[in-house]
Design a protein around this motif. Structure first.
Motif, mmCIF file in Angstrom:
data_model
loop_
_atom_site.group_PDB
_atom_site.id
_atom_site.type_symbol
_atom_site.label_atom_id
_atom_site.label_comp_id
_atom_site.label_asym_id
_atom_site.label_seq_id
_atom_site.Cartn_x
_atom_site.Cartn_y
_atom_site.Cartn_z
ATOM 1 N N ASP A 228 0.798 -1.332 0.016
ATOM 2 C CA ASP A 228 0.239 -0.141 0.153
ATOM 3 C C ASP A 228 0.841 1.299 0.110
ATOM 4 O O ASP A 228 0.941 1.949 0.936
ATOM 5 N N LEU A 229 1.699 1.402 -1.108
ATOM 6 C CA LEU A 229 2.667 2.597 -1.217
ATOM 7 C C LEU A 229 2.105 3.524 -2.362
ATOM 8 O O LEU A 229 1.372 3.095 -3.264
ATOM 9 N N PRO A 230 2.307 4.720 -2.231
ATOM 10 C CA PRO A 230 1.678 5.722 -3.252
ATOM 11 C C PRO A 230 2.120 5.470 -4.711
ATOM 12 O O PRO A 230 1.588 5.806 -5.690
ATOM 13 N N SER A 231 3.378 4.702 -4.569
ATOM 14 C CA SER A 231 3.826 4.564 -5.940
ATOM 15 C C SER A 231 3.279 3.211 -6.869
ATOM 16 O O SER A 231 3.244 3.306 -7.809
ATOM 17 N N ASN A 232 2.416 2.730 -5.985
ATOM 18 C CA ASN A 232 1.548 1.540 -6.527
ATOM 19 C C ASN A 232 0.280 1.908 -6.968
ATOM 20 O O ASN A 232 -0.393 1.090 -7.537
ATOM 21 N N GLU A 233 -0.003 2.977 -6.399
ATOM 22 C CA GLU A 233 -1.521 3.527 -6.491
ATOM 23 C C GLU A 233 -1.850 3.727 -8.076
ATOM 24 O O GLU A 233 -0.936 3.981 -8.916
ATOM 25 N N GLY A 234 -2.891 3.092 -8.422
ATOM 26 C CA GLY A 234 -3.454 3.148 -9.936
ATOM 27 C C GLY A 234 -3.186 1.655 -10.560
ATOM 28 O O GLY A 234 -3.687 1.616 -11.564
ATOM 29 N N LYS A 235 -2.282 0.815 -9.757
ATOM 30 C CA LYS A 235 -1.985 -0.401 -10.538
ATOM 31 C C LYS A 235 -3.061 -1.344 -9.945
ATOM 32 O O LYS A 235 -3.820 -1.237 -9.058
ATOM 33 N N LEU A 236 -3.139 -2.359 -10.818
ATOM 34 C CA LEU A 236 -4.358 -3.270 -10.572
ATOM 35 C C LEU A 236 -4.176 -4.210 -9.158
ATOM 36 O O LEU A 236 -5.434 -4.340 -8.740
ATOM 37 N N MET A 237 -3.015 -4.576 -8.776
ATOM 38 C CA MET A 237 -2.580 -5.224 -7.543
ATOM 39 C C MET A 237 -2.584 -4.325 -6.224
ATOM 40 O O MET A 237 -2.262 -4.836 -5.364
ATOM 41 N N TYR A 238 -2.823 -3.074 -6.478
ATOM 42 C CA TYR A 238 -2.919 -2.347 -5.389
ATOM 43 C C TYR A 238 -3.980 -2.542 -4.512
ATOM 44 O O TYR A 238 -5.143 -2.964 -4.857
ATOM 45 N N PRO A 239 -3.767 -2.909 -3.191
ATOM 46 C CA PRO A 239 -4.701 -3.274 -2.104
ATOM 47 C C PRO A 239 -5.954 -2.211 -1.758
ATOM 48 O O PRO A 239 -6.927 -2.776 -1.438
ATOM 49 N N ALA A 240 -5.735 -1.215 -2.284
ATOM 50 C CA ALA A 240 -6.839 -0.083 -1.876
ATOM 51 C C ALA A 240 -7.612 0.380 -2.821
ATOM 52 O O ALA A 240 -7.576 1.659 -3.568
ATOM 53 N N ILE A 241 -8.377 -0.459 -3.657
ATOM 54 C CA ILE A 241 -9.244 -0.102 -4.759
ATOM 55 C C ILE A 241 -10.221 0.908 -4.608
ATOM 56 O O ILE A 241 -10.533 1.613 -5.452
#
Lengths: 269, 307
Positions: A228-241
């Motif tokens: 759950d990092l800002p750099s992963n935001e927008g990606k499909l496997m980001y946990p906070a959809i």
């Protein structure tokens, strides 16, 4: 004849005559005692041993430890029964302590795992028992998912057993804000996904695609959540959809393609 | 009282004025559909020979008829008291249509000018382009939505239906709706695509000349002796689309018709939306092309504005 003792900080070593003491690998800071002294004193503080002190070059700090170690090694050469016995006893005690610690750690770990497994089982039972069929055609998403991954050269087994249901994930005691759960990860014989109906109602079209493809990526492609990092935001496997309210279908399409490309690349390595 | 008498005065000669061009229709019909400028010139000479000097009443006399390019010019002599009625041009066109001859002028691509002289003074000049004789002037009506249509495959699209065009269902599996007027139609076709395409990806794909050439070949192969008239990338409500026009022969039950089709292919999510319009290859298509463009321009994909 005066007898001298010195200590390496743990053991008392001696007695030595002055001549014998000179042969020891002492430093100026080595604490020495002889009858008549109230307490252990560093060598450099004892006037009558000045000749010995002056013959020793001042030690560098980095070598102090080495000096002590050497003095220990030297000391070990002397088979003083009492010291040797104490050392053996200490080592045994240490070993026992270590074993106890390891055993305790293992027991706690096993306990933790079994408790966790028990909790997971209870969670699973709770979810599975609350699951129910719905009018939502989840197979619509499954078909599209398989079609899309096949375009990237990914051909996983398509299991006959497919359970995709709504489950009351909001009512769970030990779980909050779960939008979907996949239980078919690392098991190619089943697709088992539970979707939170409240989430489903609230989510817009792109978010529903995000959610379904996210869970199917866990289940079918065995892909883990990203951190759950800002750099992963927008990606499909980001946990906070749930944060993807303003995402569009274009966002969903491009990020799912990026993941499939990544999975295909790993597969072809 | 004055106005009534004026209207009565002007209406009568107007009806008579159109008699001459209608007389011309007899000749037009006897000629082939595609008239050359020389054909029009010959027609004008014939009319001039037969009608020059004819009194058509109310002090109006045919002075001459000649042609200028694809335009027939009728000259009349009027008396000093004559003055042009209001909306004379509209009335003339309306009279042509009522008489059923407007279509002949339209199909033959013949323009008509009317000049009214008092002595050497030109009192009034009216120019009617051949297109103005057509009945194919339509305005767009209300929005029609295909959302929820069983053949729409989940696509939410809205577009305006031209007033006077019938909304029809089609037996074909991918045709969602069809607007029809005589032999002309505008079709909304929704097909499944092989994958999802974002707008960025779609634009990249449509910029690939090899892909476009293959696609054009596929589309044109449905017609015999087909030719691709044009193709370009455009945007339909923020979605990249390929616009292309194809002409060719279409055979059905042994009858071969030369048809022309204009299409817009839109890559929408994981669907291909094909907006297709056209009919028989001829003047009607050219006249209706602007209407087709307007219908396509009215297309809205409302979902994109929801998030």
């Amino acid at each position: 004849m005066k007898k001298y003792f010195y200590t390496n900080g743990i053991d008392k070593i001696g007695p030595f005559s002055l001549e014998e003491l000179k042969e020891q690998n002492l430093s100026r800071d080595t604490k020495v005692w002889f009858y008549g002294l109230d307490n252990w004193k560093p060598l450099y503080e004892i006037e009558e041993l000045n000749s010995l002190t002056n013959s020793i070059p001042p030690t560098l700090k980095t070598f102090e430890t080495k000096g002590i170690d050497n003095s220990r090694k030297k000391a070990n050469k002397f088979p003083e029964k009492t010291i040797a016995k104490k050392k053996t006893k200490n080592r045994k005690a240490l070993k026992v302590l270590l074993i106890v610690v390891i055993v305790l750690a293992m027991v706690s770990f096993i306990g933790y795992i079994s408790i966790k497994n028990q909790a997971d089982k209870e969670l699973y039972t709770s979810i599975a028992s609350s699951a129910y069929e719905t009018d939502v055609d989840f197979n619509f998403y499954v078909e599209k998912f398989y079609r899309d991954i096949e375009n990237y050269g990914i051909f996983p087994k398509k299991p006959k057993t497919q359970i995709i249901k709504f489950a009351k994930l909001d009512q769970l005691d030990n779980a909050t804000h779960i939008h979907g759960l996949s239980y078919g990860k690392d098991n190619d014989d089943i697709i088992e996904i539970y979707i939170n109906p409240t989430t489903w109602d609230k989510f817009n079209k792109p978010m529903r695609y995000f959610l379904m493809y996210h869970e199917l990526s866990h289940d079918v492609l065995n892909v883990d959540d990203l951190e759950d990092l800002p750099s992963n935001e927008g990606k499909l496997m980001y946990p906070a959809i749930y944060k993807y309210v303003s995402k569009t279908m274009d966002d969903f399409i491009e990020t799912s393609h990026a993941l499939f490309e990544e999975v295909a690349a790993k597969q072809n390595k | 009282m004055n106005e009534i008498s004026l209207n009565n005065y002007t209406k009568l000669p107007l009806k008579k004025i159109i008699l001459i061009p209608i007389f011309l229709c007899y000749f037009l019909i006897s000629f082939s559909q595609v008239l050359s400028e020389n054909d029009i010139k010959q027609l004008a000479q014939k009319v001039n020979t037969e009608l020059a000097g004819m009194d058509i009443g109310n002090g109006i006399t045919v002075r001459a008829c000649y042609s200028f390019g694809r335009t027939l010019v009728y000259q009349y002599d009027v008396d000093d008291f004559w003055f042009p009625p209001e909306k004379m041009k509209e009335d003339l066109i309306s009279n042509f249509k009522e008489a059923g001859y407007a279509e002949i002028y339209f199909n033959s691509d013949v323009n008509v000018d009317f000049h009214y002289y008092s002595g050497n003074k030109l009192l009034k000049k009216i120019s009617i382009k051949s297109n103005e004789f057509s009945n194919l002037h339509f305005k767009l009506g209300d929005f029609i939505s295909i959302n929820g249509h069983p053949k729409a495959k989940g696509v939410n699209l809205q577009l305006k239906q031209p007033i006077g065009w019938k909304l029809e269902e089609s037996d074909f599996p991918n045709i969602v709706i069809k607007f029809c007027y005589k032999t002309n139609s505008y079709i909304v076709n929704v097909k499944d695509n092989v994958s999802f395409f974002s707008r960025k990806e779609a634009k990249e794909l449509l910029s690939d000349s090899e892909y476009i050439n293959n696609l054009m070949f596929e589309y044109s192969s449905v017609l015999k002796q087909s030719e691709i008239l044009n193709h370009k990338i455009v945007t339909v409500d923020r979605y990249p689309a390929l616009e292309f026009t194809i002409r060719g022969n279409h055979e059905r039950t042994g009858i071969e018709i030369r048809i022309i089709m204009k299409s817009w292919m839109i890559l929408y999510e994981d669907k291909i939306i094909l907006l297709q319009c056209g009919g028989e290859d001829g003047k009607e298509f050219k006249t209706l092309e602007n209407l087709y463009n307007l219908i396509t321009n009215s297309v809205i994909f409302p979902e994109q504005y929801n998030y």
